[in-house]
Design an enzyme around this catalytic site. Structure first.
Site, PDB file in Angstrom:
ATOM      1  N   LEU A   5       5.785   5.824  17.252  1.00 46.98           N
ATOM      2  CA  LEU A   5       7.160   5.295  17.239  1.00 46.98           C
ATOM      3  C   LEU A   5       8.090   6.244  16.489  1.00 46.98           C
ATOM      4  O   LEU A   5       9.186   6.574  16.958  1.00 46.98           O
ATOM      5  CB  LEU A   5       7.183   3.901  16.591  1.00 46.98           C
ATOM      6  CG  LEU A   5       6.550   2.777  17.414  1.00 46.98           C
ATOM      7  CD1 LEU A   5       6.366   1.520  16.565  1.00 46.98           C
ATOM      8  CD2 LEU A   5       7.416   2.465  18.634  1.00 46.98           C
ATOM      9  N   CYS A  33       7.621   1.714   6.170  1.00 45.01           N
ATOM     10  CA  CYS A  33       6.363   2.028   6.865  1.00 45.01           C
ATOM     11  C   CYS A  33       6.248   3.429   7.461  1.00 45.01           C
ATOM     12  O   CYS A  33       5.244   4.097   7.244  1.00 45.01           O
ATOM     13  CB  CYS A  33       6.130   1.003   7.963  1.00 45.01           C
ATOM     14  SG  CYS A  33       5.936  -0.666   7.314  1.00 45.01           S
ATOM     15  N   ALA A  83      -1.561   4.963  14.103  1.00 39.27           N
ATOM     16  CA  ALA A  83      -1.186   5.700  15.325  1.00 39.27           C
ATOM     17  C   ALA A  83       0.085   5.106  15.936  1.00 39.27           C
ATOM     18  O   ALA A  83       0.984   5.847  16.360  1.00 39.27           O
ATOM     19  CB  ALA A  83      -2.335   5.655  16.323  1.00 39.27           C
ATOM     20  N   LEU A 119       4.911  -6.439  13.255  1.00 37.47           N
ATOM     21  CA  LEU A 119       6.290  -6.952  13.261  1.00 37.47           C
ATOM     22  C   LEU A 119       7.244  -5.886  12.746  1.00 37.47           C
ATOM     23  O   LEU A 119       6.867  -5.046  11.931  1.00 37.47           O
ATOM     24  CB  LEU A 119       6.417  -8.232  12.431  1.00 37.47           C
ATOM     25  CG  LEU A 119       6.228  -8.191  10.907  1.00 37.47           C
ATOM     26  CD1 LEU A 119       7.454  -7.672  10.181  1.00 37.47           C
ATOM     27  CD2 LEU A 119       5.891  -9.558  10.393  1.00 37.47           C
ATOM     28  N   THR A 172       0.875  -1.182   0.000  1.00 36.39           N
ATOM     29  CA  THR A 172       0.000   0.000   0.000  1.00 36.39           C
ATOM     30  C   THR A 172       0.913   1.234   0.000  1.00 36.39           C
ATOM     31  O   THR A 172       0.973   1.964   0.986  1.00 36.39           O
ATOM     32  CB  THR A 172      -0.900  -0.001   1.250  1.00 36.39           C
ATOM     33  OG1 THR A 172      -0.065  -0.239   2.408  1.00 36.39           O
ATOM     34  CG2 THR A 172      -1.963  -1.062   1.187  1.00 36.39           C
TER      35      THR A 172
HETATM   36  N1  NAD Z   1       7.411  -4.537   5.882  1.00 40.18           N
HETATM   37  C1  NAD Z   1       7.012  -4.478   7.128  1.00 40.18           C
HETATM   38  O1  NAD Z   1       7.805  -4.599   8.053  1.00 40.18           O
HETATM   39  C2  NAD Z   1       5.555  -4.277   7.455  1.00 40.18           C
HETATM   40  C3  NAD Z   1       5.121  -4.462   8.773  1.00 40.18           C
HETATM   41  C4  NAD Z   1       3.769  -4.278   9.079  1.00 40.18           C
HETATM   42  C5  NAD Z   1       2.870  -3.932   8.076  1.00 40.18           C
HETATM   43  N2  NAD Z   1       3.311  -3.757   6.803  1.00 40.18           N
HETATM   44  C6  NAD Z   1       2.305  -3.471   5.763  1.00 40.18           C
HETATM   45  O2  NAD Z   1       2.014  -4.713   5.095  1.00 40.18           O
HETATM   46  C7  NAD Z   1       1.761  -4.490   3.699  1.00 40.18           C
HETATM   47  C8  NAD Z   1       2.705  -5.332   2.868  1.00 40.18           C
HETATM   48  O3  NAD Z   1       4.027  -4.915   3.130  1.00 40.18           O
HETATM   49  P1  NAD Z   1       5.284  -5.749   2.638  1.00 40.18           P
HETATM   50  O4  NAD Z   1       6.470  -5.081   3.216  1.00 40.18           O
HETATM   51  O5  NAD Z   1       5.057  -7.195   2.875  1.00 40.18           O
HETATM   52  O6  NAD Z   1       5.217  -5.467   1.055  1.00 40.18           O
HETATM   53  P2  NAD Z   1       5.988  -6.231  -0.105  1.00 40.18           P
HETATM   54  O7  NAD Z   1       6.127  -5.283  -1.230  1.00 40.18           O
HETATM   55  O8  NAD Z   1       7.197  -6.898   0.436  1.00 40.18           O
HETATM   56  O9  NAD Z   1       4.974  -7.396  -0.519  1.00 40.18           O
HETATM   57  C9  NAD Z   1       3.746  -7.184  -1.156  1.00 40.18           C
HETATM   58  C10 NAD Z   1       3.561  -8.274  -2.224  1.00 40.18           C
HETATM   59  O10 NAD Z   1       2.226  -8.189  -2.738  1.00 40.18           O
HETATM   60  C11 NAD Z   1       2.255  -8.607  -4.099  1.00 40.18           C
HETATM   61  N3  NAD Z   1       1.045  -8.169  -4.774  1.00 40.18           N
HETATM   62  C12 NAD Z   1       0.656  -6.902  -5.082  1.00 40.18           C
HETATM   63  N4  NAD Z   1      -0.561  -6.918  -5.672  1.00 40.18           N
HETATM   64  C13 NAD Z   1      -0.931  -8.227  -5.750  1.00 40.18           C
HETATM   65  C14 NAD Z   1      -2.105  -8.890  -6.246  1.00 40.18           C
HETATM   66  N5  NAD Z   1      -3.139  -8.186  -6.760  1.00 40.18           N
HETATM   67  N6  NAD Z   1      -2.157 -10.242  -6.188  1.00 40.18           N
HETATM   68  C15 NAD Z   1      -1.128 -10.954  -5.661  1.00 40.18           C
HETATM   69  N7  NAD Z   1      -0.012 -10.386  -5.162  1.00 40.18           N
HETATM   70  C16 NAD Z   1       0.078  -9.028  -5.195  1.00 40.18           C
HETATM   71  C17 NAD Z   1       3.524  -7.968  -4.630  1.00 40.18           C
HETATM   72  O11 NAD Z   1       3.965  -8.626  -5.803  1.00 40.18           O
HETATM   73  C18 NAD Z   1       4.485  -8.139  -3.440  1.00 40.18           C
HETATM   74  O12 NAD Z   1       5.282  -9.311  -3.568  1.00 40.18           O
HETATM   75  C19 NAD Z   1       1.890  -2.979   3.501  1.00 40.18           C
HETATM   76  O13 NAD Z   1       0.614  -2.411   3.617  1.00 40.18           O
HETATM   77  C20 NAD Z   1       2.753  -2.532   4.665  1.00 40.18           C
HETATM   78  O14 NAD Z   1       2.523  -1.207   5.030  1.00 40.18           O
HETATM   79  C21 NAD Z   1       4.624  -3.943   6.472  1.00 40.18           C
HETATM   80  O1  UPG Z   2      15.663   4.078  18.481  1.00 38.39           O
HETATM   81  C1  UPG Z   2      15.548   3.923  17.265  1.00 38.39           C
HETATM   82  C2  UPG Z   2      14.760   2.884  16.691  1.00 38.39           C
HETATM   83  C3  UPG Z   2      14.685   2.788  15.305  1.00 38.39           C
HETATM   84  N1  UPG Z   2      15.343   3.667  14.514  1.00 38.39           N
HETATM   85  C4  UPG Z   2      15.215   3.553  13.042  1.00 38.39           C
HETATM   86  O2  UPG Z   2      13.841   3.548  12.703  1.00 38.39           O
HETATM   87  C5  UPG Z   2      13.617   2.804  11.517  1.00 38.39           C
HETATM   88  C6  UPG Z   2      12.511   1.786  11.721  1.00 38.39           C
HETATM   89  O3  UPG Z   2      12.941   0.791  12.621  1.00 38.39           O
HETATM   90  P1  UPG Z   2      11.975  -0.344  13.184  1.00 38.39           P
HETATM   91  O4  UPG Z   2      10.739   0.265  13.684  1.00 38.39           O
HETATM   92  O5  UPG Z   2      12.750  -1.153  14.120  1.00 38.39           O
HETATM   93  O6  UPG Z   2      11.710  -1.247  11.880  1.00 38.39           O
HETATM   94  P2  UPG Z   2      10.450  -1.434  10.902  1.00 38.39           P
HETATM   95  O7  UPG Z   2      10.602  -2.762  10.269  1.00 38.39           O
HETATM   96  O8  UPG Z   2      10.304  -0.240  10.038  1.00 38.39           O
HETATM   97  O9  UPG Z   2       9.170  -1.539  11.885  1.00 38.39           O
HETATM   98  C7  UPG Z   2       8.252  -0.471  12.064  1.00 38.39           C
HETATM   99  O10 UPG Z   2       7.305  -0.450  11.012  1.00 38.39           O
HETATM  100  C8  UPG Z   2       6.561  -1.681  10.863  1.00 38.39           C
HETATM  101  C9  UPG Z   2       5.695  -1.522   9.623  1.00 38.39           C
HETATM  102  O11 UPG Z   2       4.493  -0.884   9.874  1.00 38.39           O
HETATM  103  C10 UPG Z   2       5.762  -1.931  12.135  1.00 38.39           C
HETATM  104  O12 UPG Z   2       5.017  -3.140  11.993  1.00 38.39           O
HETATM  105  C11 UPG Z   2       6.717  -2.025  13.321  1.00 38.39           C
HETATM  106  O13 UPG Z   2       5.967  -2.201  14.520  1.00 38.39           O
HETATM  107  C12 UPG Z   2       7.532  -0.734  13.399  1.00 38.39           C
HETATM  108  O14 UPG Z   2       8.508  -0.832  14.446  1.00 38.39           O
HETATM  109  C13 UPG Z   2      14.970   2.174  11.172  1.00 38.39           C
HETATM  110  O15 UPG Z   2      15.603   2.940  10.170  1.00 38.39           O
HETATM  111  C14 UPG Z   2      15.743   2.246  12.476  1.00 38.39           C
HETATM  112  O16 UPG Z   2      17.129   2.293  12.286  1.00 38.39           O
HETATM  113  C15 UPG Z   2      16.118   4.679  15.057  1.00 38.39           C
HETATM  114  O17 UPG Z   2      16.711   5.486  14.332  1.00 38.39           O
HETATM  115  N2  UPG Z   2      16.206   4.770  16.424  1.00 38.39           N
END
Ligand code: NAD
Ligand code: UPG
Length: 480
Positions: free
Chosen positions: A223, A272, A218, A159, A88
């Site tokens: 964060l 994110c 939020a 995560l 997204t």
């Molecule tokens: N990356 C994170 O740490 C994290 C953590 C929490 C929430 N999120 C949220 O989760 C969502 C996914 O994030 P991500 O990092 O896994 O993204 P990503 O880009 O790694 O994965 C998304 C996948 O969806 C596939 N896709 C897109 N449209 C599709 C369709 N119509 N049918 C089948 N597959 C399709 C893409 O090819 C891609 O491989 C986002 O909304 C993100 O904000 C991400």
């Molecule tokens: O004290 C800190 C902690 C983190 N960071 C930076 O902040 C960014 C994000 O770090 P982190 O939050 O650990 O990783 P993400 O994988 O982006 O996870 C965030 O974003 C995800 C996607 O929404 C959420 O699910 C998680 O809860 C949220 O922590 C990175 O560049 C870190 O280096 C700092 O600079 N200082």
């Protein structure tokens, strides 16, 4: 046997479903994606994402009750519960460009679910979405259904990359939002029972749909705000001689503030934080709340300020120019223990240095040359779209070389910038690094990983975010 299908085999879909499969052997889990490259990766020995502990989990379940497939429609049609975990990203054009969430991938997934479904399904929003997306998705599903019923739930994922498996095994909470109707409550119970296989009941929070959707935005806003707050303090520390690590420790011992997430850095990155705050800002503006929108906007402004402040420190310290100088960039991922580079501060710092005509030698243990070249050539936000929708790899940028060893990167360099807190950068032999560099030798630590005292003794001129300044840097402007 209950069947789960997850659309989107990315950083969230892959690890989350692998853990559900591990913890729920009676559930069949299939992760589908339109990218055959990603699915092939998940079915191979080289998983498409690097995440500590992920390999073991996938190996234990793959082929038993965990499957990865490009047959999207078939598996959606067969499933009882469909998770949607597609990307997204921020919109790059049209209404709300640069702020609003682009729901193209979500909408096409929803239309496909409605089209292929022949049995009732629970549809779970796993992606991070704007508040009220569930309502829009419900409309798409109900207007296009073929005699089937859909119940929509919001189950945002919390995560963090680099610790995904640990976070999924032992989450602070699992959040499930649903309609306050009998069907909505029944669906909540079904999903709660899945998580209850390993998550204690008191950690499973059930709310209405809109609270769940907004809680995710939020949480990320709070964060990110903490990081911008400590980064704002880091600038003041440099101006006053205070040490930001000492300030963080002192304020973190207040139990109301708490010690986590107070590490000053060159700025937050990742797919994110920026995206979700921009989305929050857009929602506030659309709801006639400009003051609230401006409050959250400031979190991103301070993050941008922190990155440009860092570049200016590098350039001003090195006699106000880095033109033709070799700068080693240690680390490119947005944090350690991931190969993900989405919104990594390294991109903005590298682009800033390239703008001043520096030569860059980049090393990251998990990021490929192809990815770095793409990141440095692409426009902001484009890189959040799936790889198969991105332009082909551009020809490499002449001033950049990517190497596979930190010592190779620093050889003959004038300066070293530490962009990611990889453990190996703490353990480098800095005497060896110093001996191989041009003099005066500079270290700019964007992650506070080096021992400033030890490095200064070796002979380096050291800048470390928020730490008392090196005498060399004292009278130089922080922002040129
Ligand atoms: N990356 C994170 O740490 C994290 C953590 C929490 C929430 N999120 C949220 O989760 C969502 C996914 O994030 P991500 O990092 O896994 O993204 P990503 O880009 O790694 O994965 C998304 C996948 O969806 C596939 N896709 C897109 N449209 C599709 C369709 N119509 N049918 C089948 N597959 C399709 C893409 O090819 C891609 O491989 C986002 O909304 C993100 O904000 C991400
Ligand atoms: O004290 C800190 C902690 C983190 N960071 C930076 O902040 C960014 C994000 O770090 P982190 O939050 O650990 O990783 P993400 O994988 O982006 O996870 C965030 O974003 C995800 C996607 O929404 C959420 O699910 C998680 O809860 C949220 O922590 C990175 O560049 C870190 O280096 C700092 O600079 N200082």
């Amino acid at each position: 046997m209950v069947k789960i299908c997850c659309i989107g085999a990315g950083y969230v879909g892959g690890p989350t479903m692998a853990v559900i499969a591990l913890k729920c052997p009676d559930i069949q889990v299939t992760v589908v994606d339109i990218s055959s490259q990603r699915i092939n990766g998940w079915n191979s020995d080289h998983l498409p994402i690097y995440e500590p502990g992920l390999d073991e989990v996938v190996k234990k379940c793959r082929g038993k009750n965990l499957f990865f497939s490009v047959e999207v429609e078939k598996h959606v049609a067969e499933a009882d519960i469909v998770f949607v975990s597609v990307n997204t990203p921020t919109k790059t054009h049209g209404l709300g460009a640069g702020k609003a969430a682009d729901l193209t991938y979500w909408e096409s997934a929803a239309r496909m679910i409605a089209d292929v479904s022949k049995s009732d399904k629970i549809v779970v929003e796993k992606s991070t979405v704007p508040v009220k997306t569930a309502e829009a998705i419900e409309r798409i599903l109900t207007h296009n259904r073929k005699g089937t019923n859909f119940t929509i739930l919001s189950n945002p994922e919390f995560l963090a990359e680099g610790t995904a498996i640990q976070d999924l095994f032992n989450p602070d909470r699992v959040l499930i939002g649903g309609r306050e109707t009998p069907a909505g409550q029944k669906a909540i119970k079904t999903l709660r029972d899945v998580y209850a296989n390993w998550v204690p009941m008191e950690k499973i929070i059930c709310t209405n749909l809109w609270s769940a959707e907004l809680s995710k935005l939020a949480a990320n806003a709070f964060l990110a705000q903490r990081i911008s707050s400590v980064n704002a303090m880091s600038a003041l520390c440099e101006a006053t001689g205070a040490d930001v690590s000492e300030v963080s420790h002192s304020i973190g011992t207040d139990s109301r503030i708490g010690p986590k997430f107070l590490n000053a850095s060159v700025g937050f990155g990742g797919s994110c934080f920026q995206k979700d705050i921009l989305n929050l800002v857009y929602i506030c503006e659309c709801n006639g709340l400009p003051e609230v929108a401006n409050y959250w906007k400031q979190v991103i402004k301070v993050n941008d300020y922190q990155k440009s402040r860092f570049v200016n420190r590098v350039v001003s310290s090195m006699f106000n120019t880095v033109s033709t100088k070799k700068i080693a960039i240690l680390g490119f991922a947005f944090k350690k223990d991931t190969g993900d580079t989405r919104e990594t501060p390294a991109i903005d710092v590298c682009k800033g240095l390239l703008g001043d005509k520096a030569r860059l030698s980049i090393y990251d243990p998990q990021v490929t040359e192809d990815q770095i070249t793409k990141d440095l050539s692409m426009r902001k936000f484009d890189k959040d779209h799936p790889a198969h929708l991105q332009p082909p790899s551009p020809t490499s940028i002449k001033q950049v070389s990517v190497v596979w060893d930190a010592y190779e990167a620093v050889k003959d360099a004038h300066g070293v910038c530490i962009m990611t807190e990889w453990d190996e950068f703490k353990k480098l032999d800095y005497q060896k690094v110093y001996d191989s560099m041009q003099k005066p030798a500079f270290v700019f630590d964007g992650r506070n990983v080096v021992d400033v005292g030890v490095l200064r003794k070796i002979g380096f001129i050291v800048y470390s975010i928020g730490k008392p300044l090196d005498p060399w840097l004292k009278d130089m402007p922080a922002v040129a």
